[in-house]
Enzyme design. Structure first.
Site, PDB file in Angstrom:
ATOM      1  N   ASP A 168       0.787  -1.293  -0.002  1.00 17.51           N
ATOM      2  CA  ASP A 168      -0.095   0.184   0.080  1.00 17.51           C
ATOM      3  C   ASP A 168       0.871   1.260   0.075  1.00 17.51           C
ATOM      4  O   ASP A 168       1.874   1.310   0.530  1.00 17.51           O
ATOM      5  CB  ASP A 168      -1.116   0.056   1.108  1.00 17.51           C
ATOM      6  CG  ASP A 168      -2.141   1.084   1.012  1.00 17.51           C
ATOM      7  OD1 ASP A 168      -2.330   1.329  -0.078  1.00 17.51           O
ATOM      8  OD2 ASP A 168      -2.821   1.288   2.167  1.00 17.51           O
ATOM      9  N   GLY A 169       0.386   2.265  -0.536  1.00 16.14           N
ATOM     10  CA  GLY A 169       0.892   3.883  -0.559  1.00 16.14           C
ATOM     11  C   GLY A 169       1.630   4.011  -1.520  1.00 16.14           C
ATOM     12  O   GLY A 169       2.352   5.145  -1.449  1.00 16.14           O
TER      13      GLY A 169
ATOM     14  N   ARG B  41       0.307   9.357  -9.322  1.00 13.10           N
ATOM     15  CA  ARG B  41       0.066   8.153  -8.829  1.00 13.10           C
ATOM     16  C   ARG B  41       0.532   7.105  -9.558  1.00 13.10           C
ATOM     17  O   ARG B  41       1.176   6.085  -8.749  1.00 13.10           O
ATOM     18  CB  ARG B  41      -1.464   7.713  -8.641  1.00 13.10           C
ATOM     19  CG  ARG B  41      -2.375   8.692  -7.669  1.00 13.10           C
ATOM     20  CD  ARG B  41      -3.753   8.441  -7.680  1.00 13.10           C
ATOM     21  NE  ARG B  41      -3.869   6.915  -7.573  1.00 13.10           N
ATOM     22  CZ  ARG B  41      -3.879   6.572  -6.212  1.00 13.10           C
ATOM     23  NH1 ARG B  41      -3.655   7.480  -5.056  1.00 13.10           N
ATOM     24  NH2 ARG B  41      -3.829   5.258  -5.814  1.00 13.10           N
TER      25      ARG B  41
ATOM     26  N   HIS C 269       3.321   3.614  -8.825  1.00  8.33           N
ATOM     27  CA  HIS C 269       3.302   2.524  -9.302  1.00  8.33           C
ATOM     28  C   HIS C 269       4.536   1.754  -9.803  1.00  8.33           C
ATOM     29  O   HIS C 269       4.756   0.489  -9.560  1.00  8.33           O
ATOM     30  CB  HIS C 269       2.121   2.101  -9.882  1.00  8.33           C
ATOM     31  CG  HIS C 269       0.613   2.349  -9.360  1.00  8.33           C
ATOM     32  ND1 HIS C 269       0.332   2.004  -8.012  1.00  8.33           N
ATOM     33  CD2 HIS C 269      -0.507   2.828  -9.742  1.00  8.33           C
ATOM     34  CE1 HIS C 269      -0.933   2.226  -7.666  1.00  8.33           C
ATOM     35  NE2 HIS C 269      -1.088   2.928  -8.777  1.00  8.33           N
TER      36      HIS C 269
ATOM     37  N   TRP D 253     -10.863  -2.159  -9.447  1.00  7.47           N
ATOM     38  CA  TRP D 253     -11.169  -1.787 -10.841  1.00  7.47           C
ATOM     39  C   TRP D 253     -12.217  -0.389 -10.738  1.00  7.47           C
ATOM     40  O   TRP D 253     -12.144   0.134 -11.845  1.00  7.47           O
ATOM     41  CB  TRP D 253     -12.370  -2.997 -11.327  1.00  7.47           C
ATOM     42  CG  TRP D 253     -11.850  -4.174 -11.561  1.00  7.47           C
ATOM     43  CD1 TRP D 253     -12.037  -5.413 -10.900  1.00  7.47           C
ATOM     44  CD2 TRP D 253     -10.916  -4.507 -12.807  1.00  7.47           C
ATOM     45  NE1 TRP D 253     -10.991  -6.401 -11.489  1.00  7.47           N
ATOM     46  CE2 TRP D 253     -10.712  -5.804 -12.650  1.00  7.47           C
ATOM     47  CE3 TRP D 253     -10.420  -3.779 -13.898  1.00  7.47           C
ATOM     48  CZ2 TRP D 253      -9.870  -6.204 -13.479  1.00  7.47           C
ATOM     49  CZ3 TRP D 253      -9.637  -4.442 -14.823  1.00  7.47           C
ATOM     50  CH2 TRP D 253      -9.341  -5.780 -14.564  1.00  7.47           C
TER      51      TRP D 253
ATOM     52  N   ARG E  25     -11.031   2.294  -9.740  1.00  4.52           N
ATOM     53  CA  ARG E  25     -10.303   3.555  -9.776  1.00  4.52           C
ATOM     54  C   ARG E  25     -10.382   4.360 -11.300  1.00  4.52           C
ATOM     55  O   ARG E  25     -10.973   3.633 -12.115  1.00  4.52           O
ATOM     56  CB  ARG E  25      -8.573   2.971  -9.835  1.00  4.52           C
ATOM     57  CG  ARG E  25      -8.626   2.850  -8.120  1.00  4.52           C
ATOM     58  CD  ARG E  25      -7.035   2.621  -7.885  1.00  4.52           C
ATOM     59  NE  ARG E  25      -7.056   2.299  -6.488  1.00  4.52           N
ATOM     60  CZ  ARG E  25      -5.635   2.377  -5.565  1.00  4.52           C
ATOM     61  NH1 ARG E  25      -4.746   2.664  -6.582  1.00  4.52           N
ATOM     62  NH2 ARG E  25      -5.860   1.931  -4.431  1.00  4.52           N
TER      63      ARG E  25
ATOM     64  N   LEU F  83      11.307 -20.148  -4.512  1.00  4.86           N
ATOM     65  CA  LEU F  83      10.027 -19.331  -3.885  1.00  4.86           C
ATOM     66  C   LEU F  83       8.796 -19.514  -4.875  1.00  4.86           C
ATOM     67  O   LEU F  83       8.965 -19.619  -6.163  1.00  4.86           O
ATOM     68  CB  LEU F  83      10.678 -17.962  -3.934  1.00  4.86           C
ATOM     69  CG  LEU F  83       9.661 -16.984  -3.789  1.00  4.86           C
ATOM     70  CD1 LEU F  83       9.043 -17.020  -2.227  1.00  4.86           C
ATOM     71  CD2 LEU F  83      10.020 -15.370  -3.927  1.00  4.86           C
TER      72      LEU F  83
ATOM     73  N   GLU G 119       0.260 -13.653  12.083  1.00  3.09           N
ATOM     74  CA  GLU G 119       0.869 -12.562  12.566  1.00  3.09           C
ATOM     75  C   GLU G 119       0.464 -11.139  11.953  1.00  3.09           C
ATOM     76  O   GLU G 119       1.102 -11.377  10.515  1.00  3.09           O
ATOM     77  CB  GLU G 119       2.243 -12.502  13.309  1.00  3.09           C
ATOM     78  CG  GLU G 119       2.550 -13.772  14.009  1.00  3.09           C
ATOM     79  CD  GLU G 119       1.946 -13.568  15.539  1.00  3.09           C
ATOM     80  OE1 GLU G 119       1.782 -12.374  15.619  1.00  3.09           O
ATOM     81  OE2 GLU G 119       1.454 -14.527  16.065  1.00  3.09           O
TER      82      GLU G 119
HETATM   83  C1  FPP Z   1      -1.378   0.301  -3.559  1.00  2.00           C
HETATM   84  O1  FPP Z   1      -0.875   1.538  -3.617  1.00  2.00           O
HETATM   85  C2  FPP Z   1      -0.879  -0.380  -4.688  1.00  2.00           C
HETATM   86  C3  FPP Z   1      -1.507  -0.790  -5.805  1.00  2.00           C
HETATM   87  C4  FPP Z   1      -2.834  -1.040  -5.755  1.00  2.00           C
HETATM   88  C5  FPP Z   1      -0.898  -1.876  -7.014  1.00  2.00           C
HETATM   89  C6  FPP Z   1       0.142  -2.421  -6.520  1.00  2.00           C
HETATM   90  C7  FPP Z   1       0.931  -2.508  -7.881  1.00  2.00           C
HETATM   91  C8  FPP Z   1       2.276  -2.668  -7.924  1.00  2.00           C
HETATM   92  C9  FPP Z   1       3.360  -2.502  -7.047  1.00  2.00           C
HETATM   93  C10 FPP Z   1       2.824  -2.712  -9.323  1.00  2.00           C
HETATM   94  C11 FPP Z   1       2.742  -3.881 -10.147  1.00  2.00           C
HETATM   95  C12 FPP Z   1       2.924  -5.388  -9.315  1.00  2.00           C
HETATM   96  C13 FPP Z   1       3.418  -6.380  -9.860  1.00  2.00           C
HETATM   97  C14 FPP Z   1       3.478  -7.523  -9.167  1.00  2.00           C
HETATM   98  C15 FPP Z   1       4.136  -6.451 -10.953  1.00  2.00           C
HETATM   99  P1  FPP Z   1      -2.076   2.868  -3.594  1.00  2.00           P
HETATM  100  O2  FPP Z   1      -2.341   3.225  -5.087  1.00  2.00           O
HETATM  101  O3  FPP Z   1      -3.299   1.941  -3.015  1.00  2.00           O
HETATM  102  O4  FPP Z   1      -1.662   3.797  -2.752  1.00  2.00           O
HETATM  103  P2  FPP Z   1      -2.396   4.923  -1.902  1.00  2.00           P
HETATM  104  O5  FPP Z   1      -3.281   4.096  -0.749  1.00  2.00           O
HETATM  105  O6  FPP Z   1      -1.305   5.688  -1.278  1.00  2.00           O
HETATM  106  O7  FPP Z   1      -3.378   5.534  -2.750  1.00  2.00           O
END
Ligand code: FPP
Length: 253
Positions: free
Chosen positions: A21-22, A34, A38, A70, A72, A132, A208
């Site tokens: 997250d974040g 944003r 990513h 979806w 967003r 893994l 945990e």
């Molecule tokens: C959350 O941050 C993150 C996501 C919804 C997407 C996670 C995706 C990636 C890290 C890239 C693709 C992944 C792979 C495995 C190749 P947020 O957008 O919800 O952040 P916020 O809470 O600050 O808005």
């Protein structure tokens, strides 16, 4: 309990699940879009996959895209799908080299064709890898997964393949997307939110939970190690007493 600065390799979780997250907030704090967050988040994915592989962790599940995501803006959804495809394409050699096997959980059919094709190919290419197991949760939500499982169980009962009395924890598990994997012992969520957000609700029953304020694009091996140290300082009781655990400790970690 004794505090140790080094990770005990004999007491690692077999399965770590992460809510990444974040990304958006991290990007906004830097005055960026944003989607930039990513893109940077992918670097963390790469580092944490390698970090888990190095430690000999067997399963890593990453929440990459939820059913709710979806909703967003279309531009962000499209950018995430594209990022997924380009990342898999770019990283496939590294996954092969590091003996990582790719799995997907979630509503696979809801993903765009190009994603499905890329993911299917990557799954095939890595199918014989024995290190893994990297599980990507895509278009995933736990309630969706449990409803799917319940529907299929109901169908099997209706057709006489299954008796209601046979429905127990083990059987229910077999109907989940995560049937081939053990339950996570450790769930990490970045970026300071204290929620599970529809992620592996059934499977996290005894996990945990570790929350860190670090935004996902800044989450590095050092942070993974901190989470593991914290995990190893906890006592996992599974509803038992402390005394019972101490006499049987070798059976439980
Ligand atoms: C959350 O941050 C993150 C996501 C919804 C997407 C996670 C995706 C990636 C890290 C890239 C693709 C992944 C792979 C495995 C190749 P947020 O957008 O919800 O952040 P916020 O809470 O600050 O808005």
């Amino acid at each position: 309990m004794e505090f140790s600065q080094s990770i005990d390799r004999d007491r690692l979780p077999r399965h770590i699940a992460i809510i990444m997250d974040g990304n958006g907030r991290w990007a906004k704090e830097r005055g960026e879009d944003r989607v930039y967050g990513h893109h940077e988040g992918v670097l963390s994915v790469r580092e944490i996959v390698n970090g888990c592989a190095e430690l000999g962790i067997s399963y890593l599940t990453l929440y990459a895209f939820s059913t709710e995501n979806w909703n967003r803006p279309a531009a962000e959804v499209n950018a995430l799908m594209e990022l997924l495809v380009t990342t898999i394409r770019k990283e496939i050699e590294e996954l092969k080299k590091n003996n990582v096997r790719l799995h997907i959980i979630g509503d696979f059919d809801s993903l765009p064709d190009v994603c499905r094709n890329e993911l299917n190919e990557a799954k095939e290419i890595t199918a014989d890898n024995t290190g893994l197991n990297l599980v990507l949760a895509l278009s995933y939500s736990s309630r969706w997964e449990m409803l799917q499982a319940s529907r299929r169980i109901a169908e099997d009962v209706k057709s006489g393949k299954l008796m209601p009395e046979q429905i127990d924890d083990e059987l229910f598990h077999q109907y989940l997307n995560t049937a081939p994997f053990p339950d996570p012992e450790l769930m990490i969520r970045t970026s300071g939110e204290y929620r599970i957000s529809n992620f592996l609700l059934y499977q996290l029953a005894y996990a945990e939970l570790y929350f860190t304020p670090v935004h996902w694009p800044e989450f590095r091996k050092q942070h993974l190690h901190e989470a593991l140290l914290n995990y190893q300082q906890r006592e996992r009781r599974f509803g038992k007493t402390s005394e019972q655990i101490q006499t049987n400790s070798h059976q439980h970690v």
